[in-house]
Write a protein that holds these residues in place. Structure first.
Motif, short mmCIF file in Angstrom:
data_model
loop_
_atom_site.label_atom_id
_atom_site.label_comp_id
_atom_site.label_asym_id
_atom_site.label_seq_id
_atom_site.Cartn_x
_atom_site.Cartn_y
_atom_site.Cartn_z
N LEU A 25 0.78 -1.11 -0.01
CA LEU A 25 0.06 -0.14 0.10
C LEU A 25 0.84 1.32 0.03
O LEU A 25 0.56 2.32 -0.73
N VAL A 26 2.01 1.29 0.61
CA VAL A 26 2.78 2.18 0.71
C VAL A 26 3.54 2.44 -0.63
O VAL A 26 3.47 3.59 -1.37
N LEU A 27 3.66 1.47 -1.50
CA LEU A 27 4.21 1.59 -2.82
C LEU A 27 3.04 2.01 -4.04
O LEU A 27 3.50 2.43 -5.10
N SER A 28 1.78 1.87 -3.38
CA SER A 28 0.90 2.05 -4.14
C SER A 28 0.34 3.76 -4.19
O SER A 28 -0.67 4.20 -4.82
N ARG A 29 0.76 4.49 -3.04
CA ARG A 29 0.20 6.08 -2.98
C ARG A 29 0.66 6.85 -4.37
O ARG A 29 1.61 6.43 -4.86
N LYS A 30 -0.21 7.55 -4.64
CA LYS A 30 -0.16 8.44 -5.62
C LYS A 30 1.36 9.23 -5.41
O LYS A 30 1.68 9.79 -4.42
N GLY A 31 2.16 9.14 -6.54
CA GLY A 31 3.34 9.71 -6.60
C GLY A 31 4.40 8.98 -5.98
O GLY A 31 5.60 9.39 -5.71
N ALA A 32 4.19 7.71 -5.52
CA ALA A 32 5.23 6.99 -4.77
C ALA A 32 6.33 6.67 -5.68
O ALA A 32 7.45 6.76 -5.16
N ALA A 33 6.10 6.32 -6.93
CA ALA A 33 7.08 5.92 -7.84
C ALA A 33 8.15 7.09 -8.10
O ALA A 33 9.23 6.80 -8.58
N LEU A 106 -0.89 -0.69 -9.88
CA LEU A 106 -0.26 -0.65 -11.15
C LEU A 106 -0.14 0.44 -11.65
O LEU A 106 1.16 0.66 -12.27
N ASN A 107 -0.70 1.43 -11.22
CA ASN A 107 -0.42 2.90 -11.88
C ASN A 107 0.84 3.43 -11.50
O ASN A 107 1.86 3.89 -12.23
N GLU A 108 1.34 3.21 -10.10
CA GLU A 108 2.64 3.48 -9.70
C GLU A 108 3.76 2.76 -10.11
O GLU A 108 4.79 3.07 -10.77
N ALA A 109 3.55 1.41 -9.92
CA ALA A 109 4.58 0.47 -10.27
C ALA A 109 4.90 0.28 -11.86
O ALA A 109 6.07 0.42 -12.45
N LEU A 110 4.03 0.46 -12.65
CA LEU A 110 4.05 0.51 -14.36
C LEU A 110 4.38 1.95 -14.88
O LEU A 110 4.42 2.10 -15.77
N SER A 111 4.68 2.94 -13.83
CA SER A 111 5.14 4.18 -14.26
C SER A 111 6.64 4.14 -14.41
O SER A 111 7.10 4.92 -14.76
N ILE A 112 7.18 3.26 -13.90
CA ILE A 112 8.72 3.10 -13.93
C ILE A 112 9.03 2.80 -15.50
O ILE A 112 8.34 1.60 -16.13
N PRO A 113 9.50 3.60 -16.37
CA PRO A 113 9.67 3.52 -17.67
C PRO A 113 10.25 2.03 -18.05
O PRO A 113 9.97 1.52 -19.07
N SER A 114 11.12 1.58 -17.49
CA SER A 114 11.76 0.25 -17.96
C SER A 114 10.78 -0.94 -17.77
O SER A 114 10.80 -1.60 -18.63
#
Length: 173
Positions: A25-33, A106-114
């Motif tokens: 959930l911490v990794l899911s916060r908006k802007g966490a990425a 998913l929005n945060e994790a998959l905002s990582i370009p690689s």
């Protein structure tokens, strides 16, 4: 939004904790990425290779269904990491790759370009392989025939046979 809303479907031996879910959930916060070390934290908690492959399949299927509570994750206690579980599979009309993946995690994790690029490359490799496209089309036609046969024989269904055919035709294009 809160670990209390999460549901476990299988009881594991040992203490029943939601520690990993809270980290997720911490990794899911908006802007966490955008925070330093996000990608490293993600890869320690989630099998990112499996996440990328799962997302590529989801893109190929035009899958819109995985939102909020509809994401299924397996926590592999032997590796200490989550991995997505394909479930409730279905094909939908294609959608743009510019659309957000679907839920806060998913929005945060998959905002990582690689990660996103790796998924897009998998999709590209598939759709540009003529043998795969031909085999995939043959499987689609086989499954469509099975669906039509069952739908046309069902006397209690609400849509007419013409409506069923029309909907299947729309998915073919």
């Amino acid at each position: 939004a809160d670990a209390a809303f999460w549901q476990k479907y299988v009881e594991a031996p040992g203490p029943d904790t939601v520690e990993e879910v809270q980290e997720l959930l911490v990794l899911s916060r908006k802007g966490a990425a955008q925070e330093p070390g996000y990608a490293q934290k993600l890869s320690h908690l989630v099998d990112t290779d499996r996440l990328v492959r799962w997302y590529a399949v989801r893109l190929l299927a035009g899958r819109r269904h995985v939102r909020d509570h509809n994401l299924r994750l397996l926590f592999d206690r032997t590796r200490g990491r989550f991995e997505p579980i394909p479930w409730d599979i279905g094909a939908y009309m294609p959608r743009t790759l510019l659309a957000l993946p679907g839920n806060p995690f998913l929005n945060e994790a998959l905002s990582i370009p690689s990660l996103r690029l790796a998924a897009y490359r998998m999709v590209w490799d598939r759709v540009t392989d003529p043998d795969w496209v031909k085999a995939d089309h043959a499987e689609v036609m086989r499954l469509r025939t099975l669906m039509e046969r069952a739908a046309y024989r069902d006397p209690l269904k609400l849509p007419s046979n013409r409506q069923v055919r029309s909907e299947l035709d729309q998915m073919d294009h």
